[in-house]
Design a protein around this motif. Structure first.
Motif, PDB file in Angstrom:
ATOM      1  N   GLU A 125      -3.182 -10.211   3.701  1.00  0.00           N
ATOM      2  CA  GLU A 125      -2.797  -8.870   4.132  1.00  0.00           C
ATOM      3  C   GLU A 125      -1.655  -8.973   5.140  1.00  0.00           C
TER       4      GLU A 125
ATOM      5  N   ALA B 201       0.852  -1.182   0.000  1.00  0.00           N
ATOM      6  CA  ALA B 201       0.000   0.000   0.000  1.00  0.00           C
ATOM      7  C   ALA B 201       0.886   1.229   0.000  1.00  0.00           C
TER       8      ALA B 201
ATOM      9  N   LYS C  31      -1.248  -5.107   0.787  1.00  0.00           N
ATOM     10  CA  LYS C  31      -2.676  -5.418   0.668  1.00  0.00           C
ATOM     11  C   LYS C  31      -2.906  -6.856   0.213  1.00  0.00           C
ATOM     12  N   ASP C  32      -2.062  -7.320  -0.729  1.00  0.00           N
ATOM     13  CA  ASP C  32      -2.276  -8.659  -1.297  1.00  0.00           C
ATOM     14  C   ASP C  32      -0.928  -9.354  -1.453  1.00  0.00           C
TER      15      ASP C  32
ATOM     16  N   SER D 274      -9.318  -1.839   8.906  1.00  0.00           N
ATOM     17  CA  SER D 274      -8.658  -3.004   8.336  1.00  0.00           C
ATOM     18  C   SER D 274      -9.651  -4.132   8.085  1.00  0.00           C
ATOM     19  N   ARG D 275      -9.313  -4.984   7.122  1.00  0.00           N
ATOM     20  CA  ARG D 275     -10.116  -6.194   6.908  1.00  0.00           C
ATOM     21  C   ARG D 275      -9.998  -7.129   8.107  1.00  0.00           C
TER      22      ARG D 275
ATOM     23  N   GLU E  73       2.791  -1.771   4.601  1.00  0.00           N
ATOM     24  CA  GLU E  73       1.569  -2.573   4.532  1.00  0.00           C
ATOM     25  C   GLU E  73       1.438  -3.173   3.135  1.00  0.00           C
TER      26      GLU E  73
END
Length: 495
Positions: free
Chosen positions: A277, A15, A93-94, A58-59, A91
């Motif tokens: 994540e 990110a 993300k994927d 956050s997820r 961070e």
């Protein structure tokens, strides 16, 4: 981007990170905060309200992220809804983990050298220096409080006026002891101690920012000790949390030449993995911020951060009367009196031990206030009473808000007793609440019993909102109820 993506094993990359801190520009930090699950939106609203920063939820439930200037760290630590804080290093993300354990762990090791550690470590150093200064101020405040007590004792002894001392001498001594607390020109009492405390805190932060965080490390006479903590969630990883922490920590040690120490550490590096994540961070809190009000604990002490979320849910207004009829150790009313001092808070419990613990916690809070720079503590708008929840000594319709942590039927009471207790409680709460405008925020894990009791009392209470929370590993719910205009009837048996 390509380099970091490769470090992630071919993922979509990290990110966006804050721009590097140019010379003369203020250092910025992306802060991660753990919050009570279910109250992420409440925490985001508080951050926006008090810091002016937008938050991203956050997820991974129970976490929010927001960006602030490094100079705002003292205000960040004063947030009421967050448990722990950390500065984000990077961070992803994927993040695409390799299939084999060896390759996945090797990728995590290689990642250490490619992370932007510089600015997050500066933020950590600034945070560390602020904590040290806060400790010094606490020590100074304690010394001032002890000096005031000593002066008061001496004043009482002088007030007895021994036979060999004239009244004029006693008066002169008394005047001399009081004189430093008044302005000589105006004759008005000074608020010097309180102002000096605030000025010192502001000057400390300004000096630290001017000097540049990192001066402490540059002087570096000792090797830092560290540990890596890995929090992992998801069933598609080929490695365990301990394995990730071990290998990632080994790479950190090699990169910085720090010394590993699992207990007496200076730096705690966080590796948070939630499915795909990945967030790498550095902890800014040594212990959870929810340990701020309670000194005398009971069998089921509610976290102060969760108490704040419950109170904020019912939107207290100035002059509201707020009651916790089952207060336990007093976490909810103490948090309410601290954050909403313009409301009047009443706490009660049927257990004498619980009332004693709550009273002790209130006394501890008062002593904490008195030990601060100001010589006169304002007190808190809170009373504690022992009573019967089903027969409260309060006038009908005199209460604006009821907030309470109801018995789950596990450590206190039983599920069987709740079938009689819950409807009786809701009926009595409905009696004391103002019709039409009154509201209640109630926490319970016995959701089936609560739903049945509420269905029988639908003419008094309307369910407005439900927040699902995790309380000590138990799946619980916080219910926001609104009082109808219907008149509450006298208590009667339902089953």
């Amino acid at each position: 981007m390509a380099e970091t993506a490769a470090a992630g094993g071919g993922g979509q990359g990290p990110a966006p990170a804050p721009a590097p801190c140019e010379e003369g520009a203020e250092l910025a930090a992306v802060i991660g905060a753990t919050v009570p699950t279910g109250f992420e939106l409440t925490a985001a609203e508080e951050v926006q309200e008090k810091l002016g920063s937008a938050s991203r939820i956050s997820r991974d439930r129970g976490k929010i992220y927001f960006e602030v200037p490094a100079g705002s760290l003292p205000q960040v630590h004063r947030l009421r809804s967050v448990d722990n804080l950390f500065v984000v290093v990077q961070e992803f993300k994927d993040y695409q983990f390799k299939a084999s354990k060896e390759d996945a762990l090797k990728d995590l090791e290689d990642l250490v050298k490619k992370l932007p550690w510089s600015n997050p470590l500066k933020v950590w150093e600034l945070n560390n220096s602020l904590k040290k200064r806060k400790s010094r101020r606490k020590k100074l405040s304690a010394q001032r409080a002890a000096s005031r007590e000593k002066l008061q004792e001496e004043g009482e002894q002088q007030g007895s006026e021994p036979k060999g001392t004239s009244r004029e001498e006693a008066s002169a001594q008394s005047s001399a002891s009081v004189e430093p607390t008044h302005d000589r020109d105006t004759g008005e009492p000074q608020a010097a101690e309180a102002q000096n405390g605030e000025e010192e805190q502001e000057e400390d932060a300004e000096e630290e920012l001017q000097e540049g965080p990192g001066s402490e490390a540059k002087a570096g006479t000792r090797v830092l000790k560290f540990r890596v903590t890995c929090n992992r969630a998801g069933d598609k990883h080929s490695f365990t949390s301990n394995e990730a922490a071990r290998d990632f920590g080994g790479a950190v040690q090699e990169h910085f030449q720090w010394k590993a120490d699992m207990t007496n550490f200076d730096v705690e590096v966080l590796l948070n993995i939630h499915n795909s994540e990945v967030v790498v961070g550095i902890a800014l809190t040594e212990e959870s911020l929810h340990r701020r009000n309670i000194t005398h604990f009971g069998p089921t002490t509610l976290r102060s951060t969760l108490a704040y979320g419950m109170l904020r849910l019912c939107d207290p207004q100035p002059t509201d009367i707020i009651v916790d009829p089952m207060c336990g150790t007093g976490a909810i009313p103490i948090e309410g009196a601290t954050e909403w001092p313009s409301c009047y808070h009443i706490a009660g419990d049927n257990s004498p031990q619980a009332v004693k613990r709550a009273a002790n916690n209130i006394c501890s809070l008062l002593r904490k206030q008195e030990s601060k720079e100001s010589s006169t503590a304002p007190g808190i708008a809170l009373d504690i009473i022992q009573w019967d929840i089903c027969n409260l000594p309060l006038r009908t319709g005199c209460v604006d808000i009821v907030v309470s942590d109801m018995p789950f039927g596990k450590r206190i009471g039983s599920k069987k007793k709740n079938w009689d207790l819950y409807p009786a409680c809701l009926l009595e709460m409905g009696r004391i609440c103002t019709p039409g405008t009154g509201r209640a925020v109630l926490l319970t894990q016995d959701k089936k019993c609560f739903a049945k009791a509420l269905s029988r009392l639908g003419h008094i209470w309307r369910k407005g909102q439900t927040v699902w929370v995790n309380v000590g590993g138990l799946h619980a719910a916080v219910y926001l109820l609104r009082r109808t205009w219907e008149r509450a009837e006298e208590r009667r048996a339902f089953w």
